[in-house]
Scaffold this motif. Sequence first.
Motif, PDB file in Angstrom:
ATOM      1  N   GLU A  11     112.763 -20.867  68.307  1.00 46.32           N
ATOM      2  CA  GLU A  11     113.019 -21.174  69.556  1.00 46.32           C
ATOM      3  C   GLU A  11     114.595 -21.948  69.745  1.00 46.32           C
ATOM      4  N   VAL A  12     114.805 -22.725  68.828  1.00 44.09           N
ATOM      5  CA  VAL A  12     116.187 -23.482  68.760  1.00 44.09           C
ATOM      6  C   VAL A  12     117.084 -22.220  68.506  1.00 44.09           C
ATOM      7  N   VAL A  13     116.818 -21.574  67.480  1.00 38.86           N
ATOM      8  CA  VAL A  13     117.865 -20.464  66.866  1.00 38.86           C
ATOM      9  C   VAL A  13     118.211 -19.403  67.895  1.00 38.86           C
ATOM     10  N   GLY A  14     116.957 -19.092  68.732  1.00 40.18           N
ATOM     11  CA  GLY A  14     117.202 -17.997  69.504  1.00 40.18           C
ATOM     12  C   GLY A  14     117.712 -18.203  70.649  1.00 40.18           C
ATOM     13  N   THR A  15     117.458 -19.624  71.251  1.00 38.96           N
ATOM     14  CA  THR A  15     118.084 -20.021  72.567  1.00 38.96           C
ATOM     15  C   THR A  15     119.660 -20.365  72.195  1.00 38.96           C
ATOM     16  N   ALA A  16     119.969 -20.735  70.918  1.00 37.16           N
ATOM     17  CA  ALA A  16     121.454 -21.276  70.823  1.00 37.16           C
ATOM     18  C   ALA A  16     122.156 -19.830  70.674  1.00 37.16           C
ATOM     19  N   LEU A  17     121.674 -19.039  70.168  1.00 34.64           N
ATOM     20  CA  LEU A  17     122.359 -17.566  70.124  1.00 34.64           C
ATOM     21  C   LEU A  17     122.489 -17.251  71.547  1.00 34.64           C
ATOM     22  N   LEU A  18     121.190 -17.300  72.417  1.00 36.92           N
ATOM     23  CA  LEU A  18     121.233 -16.451  73.407  1.00 36.92           C
ATOM     24  C   LEU A  18     122.643 -17.308  74.625  1.00 36.92           C
ATOM     25  N   VAL A  56     116.302 -12.606  71.366  1.00 35.21           N
ATOM     26  CA  VAL A  56     114.880 -12.188  71.254  1.00 35.21           C
ATOM     27  C   VAL A  56     114.868 -11.965  69.643  1.00 35.21           C
ATOM     28  N   ILE A  57     115.762 -10.859  69.316  1.00 34.54           N
ATOM     29  CA  ILE A  57     115.834 -10.268  67.928  1.00 34.54           C
ATOM     30  C   ILE A  57     115.305 -11.446  66.771  1.00 34.54           C
ATOM     31  N   VAL A  58     116.145 -12.624  66.940  1.00 32.31           N
ATOM     32  CA  VAL A  58     116.119 -13.505  65.917  1.00 32.31           C
ATOM     33  C   VAL A  58     114.904 -14.436  66.071  1.00 32.31           C
ATOM     34  N   SER A  59     114.222 -14.594  67.123  1.00 28.01           N
ATOM     35  CA  SER A  59     113.271 -15.248  67.444  1.00 28.01           C
ATOM     36  C   SER A  59     111.766 -14.651  67.676  1.00 28.01           C
ATOM     37  N   GLY A  63     107.419 -15.749  69.484  1.00 25.02           N
ATOM     38  CA  GLY A  63     107.278 -15.114  70.945  1.00 25.02           C
ATOM     39  C   GLY A  63     108.661 -14.731  71.600  1.00 25.02           C
ATOM     40  N   ALA A  64     109.672 -15.583  71.341  1.00 23.09           N
ATOM     41  CA  ALA A  64     110.817 -15.486  71.888  1.00 23.09           C
ATOM     42  C   ALA A  64     110.916 -15.907  73.500  1.00 23.09           C
ATOM     43  N   HIS A  65     110.495 -16.922  73.662  1.00 18.62           N
ATOM     44  CA  HIS A  65     110.346 -17.479  74.963  1.00 18.62           C
ATOM     45  C   HIS A  65     111.730 -17.562  75.513  1.00 18.62           C
ATOM     46  N   LEU A  66     112.421 -18.698  74.684  1.00 21.77           N
ATOM     47  CA  LEU A  66     113.801 -18.866  75.067  1.00 21.77           C
ATOM     48  C   LEU A  66     113.999 -19.341  76.569  1.00 21.77           C
ATOM     49  N   ASN A  67     113.032 -19.896  77.222  1.00 19.66           N
ATOM     50  CA  ASN A  67     113.288 -20.219  78.732  1.00 19.66           C
ATOM     51  C   ASN A  67     112.009 -21.014  79.078  1.00 19.66           C
ATOM     52  N   PRO A  68     112.124 -22.211  79.634  1.00 23.62           N
ATOM     53  CA  PRO A  68     111.091 -22.941  79.900  1.00 23.62           C
ATOM     54  C   PRO A  68     110.197 -22.100  81.063  1.00 23.62           C
ATOM     55  N   ALA A  69     110.800 -21.348  82.024  1.00 25.71           N
ATOM     56  CA  ALA A  69     110.073 -20.670  82.883  1.00 25.71           C
ATOM     57  C   ALA A  69     109.129 -19.659  82.353  1.00 25.71           C
ATOM     58  N   VAL A  70     109.679 -18.784  81.262  1.00 29.55           N
ATOM     59  CA  VAL A  70     108.814 -18.123  80.886  1.00 29.55           C
ATOM     60  C   VAL A  70     107.709 -18.956  80.249  1.00 29.55           C
ATOM     61  N   THR A  71     108.041 -19.977  79.464  1.00 30.85           N
ATOM     62  CA  THR A  71     106.808 -20.507  78.648  1.00 30.85           C
ATOM     63  C   THR A  71     105.687 -21.140  79.638  1.00 30.85           C
ATOM     64  N   LEU A  72     106.045 -21.667  80.930  1.00 33.09           N
ATOM     65  CA  LEU A  72     105.261 -22.235  81.824  1.00 33.09           C
ATOM     66  C   LEU A  72     104.666 -21.116  82.528  1.00 33.09           C
ATOM     67  N   GLU A 169      97.188 -13.101  73.811  1.00 26.84           N
ATOM     68  CA  GLU A 169      97.528 -12.612  72.680  1.00 26.84           C
ATOM     69  C   GLU A 169      98.826 -12.378  72.201  1.00 26.84           C
ATOM     70  N   ASN A 170      99.853 -12.127  72.964  1.00 26.88           N
ATOM     71  CA  ASN A 170     101.251 -11.762  72.804  1.00 26.88           C
ATOM     72  C   ASN A 170     102.118 -12.203  73.674  1.00 26.88           C
ATOM     73  N   GLY A 171     102.687 -13.600  73.695  1.00 26.99           N
ATOM     74  CA  GLY A 171     103.377 -13.886  74.747  1.00 26.99           C
ATOM     75  C   GLY A 171     104.757 -13.897  74.687  1.00 26.99           C
ATOM     76  N   GLY A 172     105.650 -13.997  75.756  1.00 26.48           N
ATOM     77  CA  GLY A 172     106.980 -14.208  75.571  1.00 26.48           C
ATOM     78  C   GLY A 172     107.873 -13.007  75.712  1.00 26.48           C
ATOM     79  N   LEU A 173     109.095 -13.235  75.813  1.00 22.26           N
ATOM     80  CA  LEU A 173     110.017 -12.099  75.743  1.00 22.26           C
ATOM     81  C   LEU A 173     109.860 -10.924  74.705  1.00 22.26           C
ATOM     82  N   ALA A 174     109.337 -11.460  73.478  1.00 23.99           N
ATOM     83  CA  ALA A 174     109.124 -10.487  72.382  1.00 23.99           C
ATOM     84  C   ALA A 174     108.145  -9.597  72.887  1.00 23.99           C
ATOM     85  N   ALA A 175     107.310  -9.772  73.809  1.00 28.65           N
ATOM     86  CA  ALA A 175     106.265  -8.791  74.110  1.00 28.65           C
ATOM     87  C   ALA A 175     106.832  -7.543  74.992  1.00 28.65           C
TER      88      ALA A 175
END
Length: 254
Positions: A11-18, A56-59, A63-72, A169-175
């Motif tokens: 999540e650190v790497v993916g969000t940093a790249l985003l 998303v590609i690197v995380s 599950g590539a959430h990259l976003n607290p709103a997605v996580t919550l 089963e399959n959460g986040g933007l990666a889904a």
Amino acid sequence: MDNLGIVFLSEVVGTALLVLLGCGVVANVALTKNKGFGGGFLMVTIGWGLAVFAGVIVSYNSGAHLNPAVTLGLVSSGATEFGSGVPVNAVSVAAYIGAQMVGAILGAAFVWLAYKQHFDQEPDPASKLGVFATGPAIRSYGWNLVTEIIGTFVLVFVVIAFGGGRQGENGGLAALGALPVALLVIVIGTSLGGPTGYAINPARDLGPRIAHFLLPIQGKRSSDWAYSWVPVVGPVIGGLLAGWTSAFLLPILA
């Protein structure tokens, strides 16, 4: 716990790249003497969409959430498990959101390094802040909040719907997949981004805003903390509403 550490790093790497690529396209358009100067809102919107693609590609591991709103939103949808078999609990939620904030601050710092000379020569403090954080076209906190809620609701609801609502089963933007989520972010920007600049992500706005506050940016002024709660609270509400709505509506639609 080993899985949670890998998820945190993902999540650190993916969000940093985003944030590096997203705030980077804003810097290219907004700061003086750039080759992309004056490129316009559409260039920014496409850039942000493709920045999400890269993040998303690197995380995928997390599950590539990259976003607290997605996580919550996933939590409120009834998810029992995040990426890499990490169970949904207070510790994992805090790890996801903490990683997203760290990544966002790091990504913003790298934008400043990449455009250091242009920040130094940019005369307008508002343009400097605009590279890092969103601001409303018409300042009206209540209506700005509504815009952020709606935009984030669309993002999170579509992400959950694309995964069939089985976010345990399959959460986040990666889904959703890297390219579809990039296109989704672009259409949210072009359709709903005009009033507020569509943060639709608390980490994307608050992390770079903190970086703006901390970095020795020549000629900067206020980080506009009076507005800073809107792109945090709005996306959180939008994400939670999307999760709750998906829990009862998607089974009916399916």
